[in-house]
Design a protein around this motif. Sequence first.
Motif, mmCIF file in Angstrom:
data_model
loop_
_atom_site.group_PDB
_atom_site.id
_atom_site.type_symbol
_atom_site.label_atom_id
_atom_site.label_comp_id
_atom_site.label_asym_id
_atom_site.label_seq_id
_atom_site.Cartn_x
_atom_site.Cartn_y
_atom_site.Cartn_z
ATOM 1 N N ALA A 177 0.926 -1.249 -0.135
ATOM 2 C CA ALA A 177 0.125 0.050 -0.010
ATOM 3 C C ALA A 177 1.034 1.352 0.024
ATOM 4 N N ALA A 178 1.891 1.182 0.652
ATOM 5 C CA ALA A 178 2.877 2.372 0.813
ATOM 6 C C ALA A 178 3.347 2.650 -0.705
ATOM 7 N N GLU A 179 3.681 1.517 -1.133
ATOM 8 C CA GLU A 179 4.487 1.553 -2.578
ATOM 9 C C GLU A 179 3.296 2.145 -3.501
ATOM 10 N N TYR A 180 2.102 1.804 -3.278
ATOM 11 C CA TYR A 180 1.216 2.275 -4.616
ATOM 12 C C TYR A 180 0.902 3.885 -4.145
ATOM 13 N N LEU A 181 1.072 4.263 -2.741
ATOM 14 C CA LEU A 181 0.911 5.650 -2.697
ATOM 15 C C LEU A 181 1.704 6.635 -3.396
ATOM 16 N N LYS A 182 2.969 6.100 -3.595
ATOM 17 C CA LYS A 182 3.950 6.858 -4.307
ATOM 18 C C LYS A 182 3.310 7.208 -5.816
ATOM 19 N N GLU A 183 2.431 6.202 -6.246
ATOM 20 C CA GLU A 183 2.003 6.454 -7.515
ATOM 21 C C GLU A 183 0.836 7.484 -7.584
ATOM 22 N N ILE A 184 0.032 7.773 -6.463
ATOM 23 C CA ILE A 184 -0.892 8.750 -6.525
ATOM 24 C C ILE A 184 -0.688 9.811 -5.996
ATOM 25 N N ASP A 185 -1.371 11.008 -6.400
ATOM 26 C CA ASP A 185 -0.844 12.327 -5.825
ATOM 27 C C ASP A 185 -1.594 12.545 -4.429
#
Lengths: 464, 464
Positions: free
Chosen positions: B73-81
């Motif tokens: 989840a922390a990884e994915y957050l990097k891809e989202i503004d």
Amino acid sequence: MEKRTQDYTGEILKIIRSNTSPAVMCSRLEDYHANDLADVMPELTVQERCKLYRILDMDMLSDIFEYTDSDNAAEYLKEIDVKKGAAILSRMETDALVEVLHKIDKAKKRLLLDLMDDEVRHDIEVIASFDDDEIGSKMTTNCIIIRENLTVKQAMSSLVEQAAKNDNISTLFVVTEQQKFYGAIDLKDLIIARQDRALEDLVVTSYPYVYAEEDIDDCIEKLKDYSEDSVPVLDNDNRLLGVITSANIIDLVDDEMGEDYAMFAGLTAEEDLKEPLKESMKKRMPWLIVLLGLGMVVSSVVGVFEHVVTQLPIIMAFQSLILDMAGNVGTQSLAVTIRVLMDESLTGKQKVELVFKEMKIGLCNGGLLGILSFAVIGLYIYLFKGKTLLFSYAVSGCIGVALLLAMLISSAVGTCIPLFFKKINIDPAVASGPLITTVNDLVAVVTYYGLGWILLIQVLHLAG
Amino acid sequence: MEKRTQDYTGEILKIIRSNTSPAVMCSRLEDYHANDLADVMPELTVQERCKLYRILDMDMLSDIFEYTDSDNAAEYLKEIDVKKGAAILSRMETDALVEVLHKIDKAKKRLLLDLMDDEVRHDIEVIASFDDDEIGSKMTTNCIIIRENLTVKQAMSSLVEQAAKNDNISTLFVVTEQQKFYGAIDLKDLIIARQDRALEDLVVTSYPYVYAEEDIDDCIEKLKDYSEDSVPVLDNDNRLLGVITSANIIDLVDDEMGEDYAMFAGLTAEEDLKEPLKESMKKRMPWLIVLLGLGMVVSSVVGVFEHVVTQLPIIMAFQSLILDMAGNVGTQSLAVTIRVLMDESLTGKQKVELVFKEMKIGLCNGGLLGILSFAVIGLYIYLFKGKTLLFSYAVSGCIGVALLLAMLISSAVGTCIPLFFKKINIDPAVASGPLITTVNDLVAVVTYYGLGWILLIQVLHLAG
């Protein structure tokens, strides 16, 4: 922080043993949770329990029975007349009810069943028709089922109607005319929906489900992953039979882990405190006999190296060290592999990766510990056994190398054997333990004495 | 039975990689469970995931994040503004949200927190204020709370109001004016109650609860036993902070057993497949070093008996047998004791009973296996080692007696050591393993070689 134990046993006992009127006693006891009352039951005399059966209402008694383990519940039933007993049982969750019935003798069971509603009897038959390791045997039929073509208002009144007799209302299950599972409605969505909205909009058709004949071991991970309050159980024609509630899942997870843990320790099943001696012996004996047999194999291999020990008795003292370490490393790899296999289904590539990873860990740890024992044991032999420095470090060098090799091979064995058992569909936790110990013992013995013989006796011509 | 795997990964991938319009794709993906969508996420490219973030609505995304492990989840957050990320996180269960925040670097976390509602931020602070081993850190603030002085109708409308933002609605928690926990209402009872009935009649004041500062290990059994859908968590002033849901309990049970299992196998914590080498080494090294040290102690004791082996090399071959069997029996007793200690709190009398029961089992099993090995090993030595019948059975008799003694003592040690550790408040699963192995090894070695020396060499004057 002050101690606030919530142990109500004393309070409840006091109320039951007091002289208050039935009505007052009943209302006082109703202030306690059924689980706490169930905990008190075994501490009461038969007379006191009989008092309770008269005082408490049926719903309370059936709640207490649900929190009682099935052995005790069967005992208590002997103290209650059949008609009342049947009434209490009828109100229980079907899965708990079936478990209690298992513990009752045939004649009494017949009698009890005859006194129950057709509906309850039918539910019992459905659940009892599944094997103990099938998920269907653990479900409850206690759930809200509605037809798909209703409006929100109709669904709501159908819920109110069914709620009186069913405990698990947080999810409503929608079925077609043929009783086939169609989808689920979260009660929350139903409650906040406008009355005139179409029910169809609320139905989640992607809701998870299981088939009653699925193996518990196969679907428990799925049930855990979806983390829903209740998951529907279908028959082979996709008709809704019942639900697995999160309370069921907690029990299943607990059982599954407990069994694995027991098997890992060489027991054939989980034991508890009250078990008779013969039962416990029976649960432990199988492994012990297998282990004794395998131990004899190892011993006969050790016997082959008798001449090495006769020439160089000092190396025999460190045999236990090498064997123990090989065993420990093998156990670690085994435990990791079993846990990984339990949580995930691995691809072939991942399995190879796992073996290599374990071997890498074995090599690195083995290298470190090998160097450590080379240094420490050499010093020990030099100082306490009165040998020359060369002799001491030759022996400890041999021990260090044997330790490294034994740890490397044990990691590989500890990973490959459970993977192999999983492949041929045998539970790796049952089968791996003794086999790994034996294989690792053999490898360690051969490596150690073989190295000792070649390096120390053949090459360096040491003796004494 | 035909195979009906519910693996939707392929289907979902196909939809995401197709060329359909956003609206159609969204409605198709909404047919799948968030858990299945979460399973697909790691297999997507960053571009494909970004497509999903744009197409799916916030609630769906936050559901997916709840089913994603916190590292991912922390990884994915990097891809989202950040703004959208904050919106997704705000909609998650607070406990899951806090776990994800743990994995995000400080600057970004600050940014995300600033974009969230005061209410969410407050909930996060409350949960983050508890240690990882306190039950408060695992609760969710997502629950329905109503005041005690309402009517059924008011309670119902308060529920409808709160339900939109809260998932766990099956139990309503009632608090006093000072926010102190007063009791709980089963939603079922509220739904079937007549509108004009007093709410007071529906409130269960015996509902179980825990304090946020309680140790997870201490209250997990209680939580399991009550088997309620959600148990309220109170602060030290009895104010309601949040609830532990059954999904939380499942996770906790799983963690607890997994940890015990890992520790039992000599790992300091559970490992998984993706862990880097260094981490795994660190988890296994501590035990291995302790075990190596203890192994050296055992070896130096074995060294004392070097002269016995020099005179009678044959008995050395069976050392591994005695040690292994002592270890196995000790492990069985250890496993039973740990499980019993985990499930129940024993009185002093029960503890003594447990020790005696284990020793009785050790004695009986030891007797049987002792006789068995006396018979088999005697025959083996006579046939394969070319010794006299007297010599063979003298040696195997010594092995049989040593086996019996070792098994008896190992059972006692395997029970007493975990009981002792429990007494001094150390987790028995961590501490018992290596100590028991060492003590049992020492006992077995001394018994075996001691018996061999006295019986075979001193009394019978055997040699060779």
